[in-house]
Design an enzyme around this catalytic site. Structure first.
Site, PDB file in Angstrom:
ATOM      1  CB  SER A 172      -0.956  -0.039   1.186  1.00 23.89           C
ATOM      2  OG  SER A 172      -2.018   0.858   0.996  1.00 23.89           O
ATOM      3  CG  HIS A 184      -5.464  -2.444  -0.614  1.00 28.82           C
ATOM      4  ND1 HIS A 184      -4.791  -1.868  -1.661  1.00 28.82           N
ATOM      5  CD2 HIS A 184      -4.969  -1.857   0.504  1.00 28.82           C
ATOM      6  CE1 HIS A 184      -3.932  -0.972  -1.203  1.00 28.82           C
ATOM      7  NE2 HIS A 184      -4.007  -0.961   0.112  1.00 28.82           N
ATOM      8  CG  ASP A 211      -6.193  -2.569  -4.571  1.00 27.19           C
ATOM      9  OD1 ASP A 211      -7.029  -1.730  -4.178  1.00 27.19           O
ATOM     10  OD2 ASP A 211      -4.999  -2.558  -4.218  1.00 27.19           O
TER      11      ASP A 211
END
Length: 708
Positions: A566, A683, A651
């Protein structure tokens, strides 16, 4: 960006995998039912060399929600078990005495039992189960016998709460809010095209077609009937996606009012704003009142005090800032007066509960890399007192009778177990469950230590260092810099089943995990510095951490790696263009590669506006221009180090084209690269076999470049 508003996901990720199955011998106990479905339960496990492996992690039971009986004498909780061969999980229910004795598993079915709570004065346990084909509400005896289905609702029930008098049930279910293509063109009922007319058409990992709504139904002790949608006709969410549950709704003490959380916005307005409110629905008048009106930030998770005189909730002040300080608001229901009870705590309130006498609140919050339990004394000027200490993270605080708390606790060295805190005995902490003791007893756990390091601007930064088991200071070890996501998620004593520090250490890597700029637990100035400065001080902090550790004689400075997901993935991509040959291998998972594309691709625009400072076309906006000038894709010409890119095609927060573009750029530049792409993951990586693949690929890549 692995954190939505007020939600820390790094501690609850259901992600990890497998490296080398020959290192471990596992016998998974499987019981076949008549319908040929299998029960997934505890595993008998023998660790051959005492080191953490992915197989060990998969064999661990994962403790879920817990609930205390009305008399404070019993605790019910759930545990999830995973099967890699079957590529699924199962959740079972356990009951124990309040001191941890007489712990018994009361369900052994092929169906997952969730959200178990005591009802009927402790004579029954209510729970959610999909045994009938959809998620419905059931009850059973405390020994697991006499299972009965209480609801037959036309849809899945996603969470529930009985009213204090148990004459009604509040539950959550999805309602349709967006017309489908077939609704517009009935003759095209097989068309797959989605017609979009506004923003927020996708969220996290789904195309948005429904919203969760709160329903109230009658309960006569035998069945649930007459469900009523208390937000009927409203296209808004309550609880709020993507992570909100029953904690965002609450009964008052007299069973005639319901407080609920909602951001009553849709489309572009929803995408740009975090401003949610606490609403109260009156079951008698059918009227709804906004009790947090005028407070412009993010209000959520209401709880009525036991005496019914107050209501508390968590509140962020600034609209559009999803990582603003999460404060504890208390409102006097008689006078309407509101106070911020946690104003003297320079960090976030992550979870809370009222004391039995309504004179205090207990909460968990992170400070200096540890999440501890605190008390707010409402009768003594809102004085805040820490109740716990040590290298742990506490979570899920609840009352256990009148003088005890029950919590879950984990660390960088051990997953969640249930503990009690005796408020009448100097806050003595006692462990109640030993779900994975049989495994931990066989493991050699790597040492964890905290080091304070001086940053380039003269500040002090806490960095966790995790050493391999059987660490030998006379050897030189390859070393990994761990880059946290969020970006404002704490590097605390978290336990993850994918980004697990002990499994990295068990593979003979030293792990360096800095609490760089932009993390909570070190004051709001430290936390907020990162906004609009992704390529600035936080990156200098990363260099400080790895450079300081590289001075140690046991760190091989010629075999340094850098990994993250991330915002941590963004960090890897950025560092790849600025590291000046410090690192020999990179791994980026779900990271931002092209900031301009990210601004337009993501769903929650409030995040992009706040963290990036604005849109890239705002040429006079100095903050925004600095952000986009630091986009990792602009520095690919300096990439010279092998890189592994991982991404999920579901995602919708950071689209998979970011990872594919980074991989393509590396290949075109002649840089050794590999791409692991998941068509069916978001994600995170949630499916067991995909998790196995993740971990194998992760360590094969590192070993290739850092050990050969």
């Amino acid at each position: 960006m692995n954190k939505s508003i007020g939600t820390m996901v790094m501690a609850t990720s259901l992600l990890f995998g497998a490296c080398n199955s020959k290192d471990i011998d596992i016998e998974v106990k499987v019981k076949a039912k008549e319908n040929m479905e299998n029960v997934i339960g505890r595993s008998d496990i023998k660790v051959k060399d005492g080191r953490m492996t992915p197989e060990v992690l998969w064999a661990m039971g994962r403790i879920g929600g817990m609930n205390v009986s009305p008399d404070g004498q019993k605790v019910v909780y759930t545990v999830a078990y995973y099967s890699v061969p079957e590529n699924r999980s199962n959740r079972e229910v356990f009951v124990m005495n309040a001191d941890g004795t007489d712990n018994k598993q009361i369900t052994k079915t092929a169906y997952s039992e969730n959200e178990a709570v005591w009802i009927k004065g402790g004579k029954k346990i209510a729970f959610l189960c999909n045994e009938s084909g959809s998620s419905q509400l059931w009850e059973m005896n405390p020994d697991g016998s006499d299972r009965k289905q209480l609801s037959r609702y036309d849809g899945d029930i996603e969470g529930f709460a009985f009213s204090p008098d148990e004459k009604k049930v509040l539950f959550i279910s999805q309602v349709k809010t967006v017309k489908s293509t077939a609704d517009k063109y009935p003759d095209l009922d097989k068309a797959t095209g989605i017609i979009v007319t506004d923003l927020m058409y996708k969220h996290w990992d789904e195309w948005v077609t429904t919203a969760p709504h709160p329903f109230v139904a009658d309960f006569d002790g035998k069945a649930i009937s007459n469900p009523v949608d208390i937000m009927e006709g409203e296209p808004f969410e309550s609880p709020m996606k993507p992570f909100g549950g029953i904690e965002q709704l609450a009964w008052n003490t007299t069973s005639d009012k319901i407080a609920y959380t909602s951001r009553k916005k849709t489309g572009k307005e929803y995408a740009l704003s975090t401003n949610s409110d606490i609403y109260v629905y009156d079951l008698n008048t059918k009227e709804t009142t906004n009790i947090s009106e005028g407070i412009m930030g993010y209000d959520t998770n209401p709880q009525y005090s036991p005496d019914g005189k107050f209501i508390a909730w968590q509140s962020m002040e600034r609209d559009g800032y999803e990582s603003d300080q999460n404060r504890l608001m208390v409102m006097n229901l008689e006078t309407g007066e509101k106070i911020f009870a946690s104003k003297d705590f320079d960090s976030n309130v992550d979870g809370f509960v009222w004391s039995a006498d309504a004179k205090a609140l207990y909460f968990t919050g992170v400070w200096h890399g540890e999440s501890q339990v605190y008390k707010i004394d409402l009768k003594d000027g809102n004085k805040i007192t820490p109740l716990t200490s040590g290298m742990y993270d506490y979570a899920g605080v609840a009352l256990l009778g009148e003088n005890k708390l029950i919590v879950q606790r984990h660390s960088l060295s051990m997953g969640d177990e249930i503990y009690s805190i005796d408020l009448a005995d100097n806050n003595k902490v006692a462990q109640l469950t030993t779900e994975n003791k049989q495994i931990y007893d066989q493991l050699a756990i790597g040492k964890v230590e905290g080091r304070w390091m001086k940053t380039t601007d003269g500040k002090q930064m806490l960095t966790w260092v995790i050493y391999p088991p059987h660490f030998d200071p006379n050897k030189k070890y390859p070393t990994l810099l761990f880059c946290e996501g969020g970006p404002q998620s704490p590097v605390s004593q978290f336990w993850s089943y994918r980004w697990n520090m002990q499994i990295m250490a068990a593979n003979d890597y030293i792990v360096v995990a800095p609490n760089r700029r932009g993390l909570p637990g070190f004051g709001m100035e430290w936390n907020e510095q990162i906004s609009g400065d992704y390529g600035g001080q936080c990156m200098k902090d990363y260099f400080t951490a790895i450079d300081e550790m590289a001075k140690e004689p046991f760190v091989d400075k010629d075999r340094l790696g850098c990994v993250g997901a991330s915002f941590g993935g963004f960090s890897v991509y950025w560092l790849a263009g600025h590291h000046n040959k410090r690192f020999k291998a990179f791994i980026a998972h779900d990271g931002i590669f092209n900031m301009e594309m990210q601004y337009l691709e993501t769903e929650e625009m409030w995040f992009a506006n706040w963290d990036m400072g604005g849109a890239y076309w705002e040429k006079q906006n100095a903050t925004a221009q600095r952000t986009f000038a630091n986009s990792p894709h602009l520095f690919v010409d300096k990439w010279d180090t092998p890189i592994l890119c991982i991404h999920g095609e579901k995602d919708y927060r950071i689209l998979a084209n970011q990872g594919m573009a980074a991989f393509n750029a590396a290949v075109l530049r002649g840089v050794p690269a590999e791409l692991l792409i998941y068509p069916d993951e978001n994600h995170w990586v949630l499916k067991p076999q995909n998790g196995v693949l993740w971990q194998r690929t992760f360590f094969e890549w590192l070993d290739m470049w850092l050990k050969k």
